[in-house]
Write an enzyme that holds these catalytic residues in place. Sequence first.
Site, PDB file in Angstrom:
ATOM      1  N   MET A  58      -8.801   2.959  54.757  1.00 30.19           N
ATOM      2  CA  MET A  58      -8.906   1.630  54.150  1.00 30.19           C
ATOM      3  C   MET A  58      -8.021   0.650  54.909  1.00 30.19           C
ATOM      4  SD  MET A  58     -10.461  -0.269  52.123  1.00 30.19           S
ATOM      5  CE  MET A  58     -11.513   0.946  51.332  1.00 30.19           C
ATOM      6  N   HIS A 102     -22.559   2.863  70.433  1.00 30.71           N
ATOM      7  CA  HIS A 102     -21.237   2.231  70.270  1.00 30.71           C
ATOM      8  C   HIS A 102     -21.358   0.697  70.309  1.00 30.71           C
ATOM      9  CE1 HIS A 102     -16.694   3.107  70.825  1.00 30.71           C
ATOM     10  NE2 HIS A 102     -16.854   1.936  70.234  1.00 30.71           N
ATOM     11  N   ILE A 123     -11.303  -2.661  58.811  1.00 28.80           N
ATOM     12  CA  ILE A 123     -12.762  -2.482  58.770  1.00 28.80           C
ATOM     13  C   ILE A 123     -13.178  -1.827  57.455  1.00 28.80           C
ATOM     14  CG2 ILE A 123     -14.745  -1.401  59.918  1.00 28.80           C
ATOM     15  CD1 ILE A 123     -13.103  -1.563  62.558  1.00 28.80           C
ATOM     16  N   ARG A 181     -14.661   6.665  65.560  1.00 27.73           N
ATOM     17  CA  ARG A 181     -14.679   7.263  66.897  1.00 27.73           C
ATOM     18  C   ARG A 181     -15.421   8.585  66.793  1.00 27.73           C
ATOM     19  NH1 ARG A 181     -13.705   3.020  68.837  1.00 27.73           N
ATOM     20  NH2 ARG A 181     -11.856   2.358  69.971  1.00 27.73           N
ATOM     21  N   GLU A 186     -19.270  10.523  74.513  1.00 22.52           N
ATOM     22  CA  GLU A 186     -20.016   9.302  74.806  1.00 22.52           C
ATOM     23  C   GLU A 186     -20.121   9.155  76.317  1.00 22.52           C
ATOM     24  OE1 GLU A 186     -18.367   5.899  72.822  1.00 22.52           O
ATOM     25  OE2 GLU A 186     -18.804   6.722  70.843  1.00 22.52           O
TER      26      GLU A 186
HETATM   27  P1  NAP Z   1      -6.837  -0.247  60.905  1.00 20.48           P
HETATM   28  O1  NAP Z   1      -6.788  -1.583  60.269  1.00 20.48           O
HETATM   29  O2  NAP Z   1      -5.626   0.261  61.590  1.00 20.48           O
HETATM   30  O3  NAP Z   1      -7.293   0.796  59.785  1.00 20.48           O
HETATM   31  C1  NAP Z   1      -7.292   2.178  59.931  1.00 20.48           C
HETATM   32  C2  NAP Z   1      -6.990   2.803  58.578  1.00 20.48           C
HETATM   33  O4  NAP Z   1      -7.061   4.230  58.663  1.00 20.48           O
HETATM   34  C3  NAP Z   1      -5.612   2.450  58.054  1.00 20.48           C
HETATM   35  O5  NAP Z   1      -5.758   2.021  56.740  1.00 20.48           O
HETATM   36  C4  NAP Z   1      -4.857   3.768  58.185  1.00 20.48           C
HETATM   37  O6  NAP Z   1      -3.726   4.026  57.446  1.00 20.48           O
HETATM   38  C5  NAP Z   1      -5.955   4.766  57.957  1.00 20.48           C
HETATM   39  N1  NAP Z   1      -5.576   6.062  58.499  1.00 20.48           N
HETATM   40  C6  NAP Z   1      -4.990   6.332  59.686  1.00 20.48           C
HETATM   41  N2  NAP Z   1      -4.804   7.660  59.836  1.00 20.48           N
HETATM   42  C7  NAP Z   1      -5.287   8.236  58.720  1.00 20.48           C
HETATM   43  C8  NAP Z   1      -5.385   9.576  58.282  1.00 20.48           C
HETATM   44  N3  NAP Z   1      -4.929  10.577  59.034  1.00 20.48           N
HETATM   45  N4  NAP Z   1      -5.945   9.806  57.080  1.00 20.48           N
HETATM   46  C9  NAP Z   1      -6.377   8.797  56.312  1.00 20.48           C
HETATM   47  N5  NAP Z   1      -6.320   7.496  56.672  1.00 20.48           N
HETATM   48  C10 NAP Z   1      -5.774   7.222  57.869  1.00 20.48           C
HETATM   49  O7  NAP Z   1      -8.009  -0.182  61.967  1.00 20.48           O
HETATM   50  P2  NAP Z   1      -9.448  -0.865  61.896  1.00 20.48           P
HETATM   51  O8  NAP Z   1      -9.410  -2.181  62.574  1.00 20.48           O
HETATM   52  O9  NAP Z   1      -9.964  -0.791  60.502  1.00 20.48           O
HETATM   53  O10 NAP Z   1     -10.262   0.126  62.855  1.00 20.48           O
HETATM   54  C11 NAP Z   1     -10.413   1.500  62.544  1.00 20.48           C
HETATM   55  C12 NAP Z   1     -10.979   2.233  63.731  1.00 20.48           C
HETATM   56  O11 NAP Z   1     -12.330   1.858  63.926  1.00 20.48           O
HETATM   57  C13 NAP Z   1     -10.313   1.894  65.079  1.00 20.48           C
HETATM   58  O12 NAP Z   1      -9.138   2.652  65.291  1.00 20.48           O
HETATM   59  C14 NAP Z   1     -11.377   2.211  66.088  1.00 20.48           C
HETATM   60  O13 NAP Z   1     -11.244   3.525  66.574  1.00 20.48           O
HETATM   61  C15 NAP Z   1     -12.674   2.096  65.284  1.00 20.48           C
HETATM   62  N6  NAP Z   1     -13.505   0.971  65.763  1.00 20.48           N
HETATM   63  C16 NAP Z   1     -14.768   1.229  66.161  1.00 20.48           C
HETATM   64  C17 NAP Z   1     -15.572   0.184  66.595  1.00 20.48           C
HETATM   65  C18 NAP Z   1     -16.981   0.441  67.044  1.00 20.48           C
HETATM   66  O14 NAP Z   1     -17.442  -0.260  67.932  1.00 20.48           O
HETATM   67  N7  NAP Z   1     -17.693   1.368  66.443  1.00 20.48           N
HETATM   68  C19 NAP Z   1     -15.085  -1.129  66.617  1.00 20.48           C
HETATM   69  C20 NAP Z   1     -13.792  -1.355  66.177  1.00 20.48           C
HETATM   70  C21 NAP Z   1     -12.994  -0.298  65.752  1.00 20.48           C
HETATM   71  P3  NAP Z   1      -3.087   3.404  56.106  1.00 20.48           P
HETATM   72  O15 NAP Z   1      -3.892   3.923  54.967  1.00 20.48           O
HETATM   73  O16 NAP Z   1      -1.687   3.891  56.126  1.00 20.48           O
HETATM   74  O17 NAP Z   1      -3.169   1.924  56.224  1.00 20.48           O
END
Ligand code: NAP
Length: 326
Positions: free
Chosen positions: A156, A287, A159, A239, A268
């Site tokens: 959470m 992607h 995104i 990912r 990928e």
């Molecule tokens: P973000 O704001 O950092 O959110 C990631 C969330 O995951 C945070 O809430 C985090 O911790 C939680 N988390 C991390 N490790 C965890 C674990 N082991 N177990 C449970 N929850 C965990 O990042 P975002 O901007 O939402 O992006 C998330 C990911 O999407 C990116 O890292 C990237 O790899 C991927 N992405 C993909 C695309 C695509 O083109 N498909 C585009 C953009 C990003 P907390 O709960 O402590 O806050």
Amino acid sequence: MPKPKALVTRAIPQEALELVAARAEMDVWPHDEPPDPVTLRRMAARADGILTNIMDRIDANLFNAAPNLKVVSQMAVGLDNIDVAEATRRRIPVGYTPGVVSNATADQAFALLLAAARRLTEAERWVRKGGWKIAFHPLFWLGAEVHQATIGIIGMGSIGLEMAKRARGFDMRILYYSRTRKPEAEALYDMEFTDMPTLLAESDFVSLHVPLTPETHHLISANELAQMKPTAILVNAARGPVVDPTTLYQALRDKTIAAAALDVTSPEPIDPNDPLLTLENLVVAPHLGSSTVRTRTRMAVLAAQNLVAGLEGRPLPRCANPQVYP
Ligand code: NAP
């Protein structure tokens, strides 16, 4: 004074290139294929700053080859290609682009969710192959309803929160699991924090939004897939390696879950002969999460601003390792 030297490892939107070129002597890798690691190290040897993307491996070898490096600026929010801890040890700030990708990526994840639920890509293939011979049949192509279904969001963050906002618009029951509980977000979108087993057992859609780390590698594997409903649909726009592809294939083949929708795969690009691609109950995209004109431009401009700030010795507007600053 001579301008600092900037290496941009791929063509990016012009607006961002102009920002860099105004402040630095800029070298842009001109090919669509990424430079191999040896070439990247050679090109980085003279660089004061480098603007990277997820295909570039930035590690101790690269840092050793680039003694002048003052900044790494990644045009992405995910940083799994960069050894951020090593950069921090060397006091090199790492820029990234959080926030600006969230809406487009959530839109894409929701598009995939809808496509898998209503079997859009499968039905489209059937139409194109000449399968549509009876205009309408009450029992053909029945899919799953999205409105009022239960979605389980894993991760959470930025995104995940945008997914919750979209799910609220579809009157869904929203469960979530994340490393830390988010009371404000719960109140905003009427969500329930659960543990993973509850989320997996109760969700009609499980949507992944965690970063790829050692803890989240194969977060969804045989054990987790076995806990999901046979009618459930898995969505991965995080990912590829967050899901174990071998056990996903088995679950989809054996229909222990109904379908999966992947924006990301492991590896990928996915091999065209990968067994997953033989399955009708899989929706796959190459992607595309952030791939809109506006979002890619915003990402590139933010990455350019981070790069220029680092070259000029200023704090990066969005820095992944602020510990480098005193
Ligand atoms: P973000 O704001 O950092 O959110 C990631 C969330 O995951 C945070 O809430 C985090 O911790 C939680 N988390 C991390 N490790 C965890 C674990 N082991 N177990 C449970 N929850 C965990 O990042 P975002 O901007 O939402 O992006 C998330 C990911 O999407 C990116 O890292 C990237 O790899 C991927 N992405 C993909 C695309 C695509 O083109 N498909 C585009 C953009 C990003 P907390 O709960 O402590 O806050």
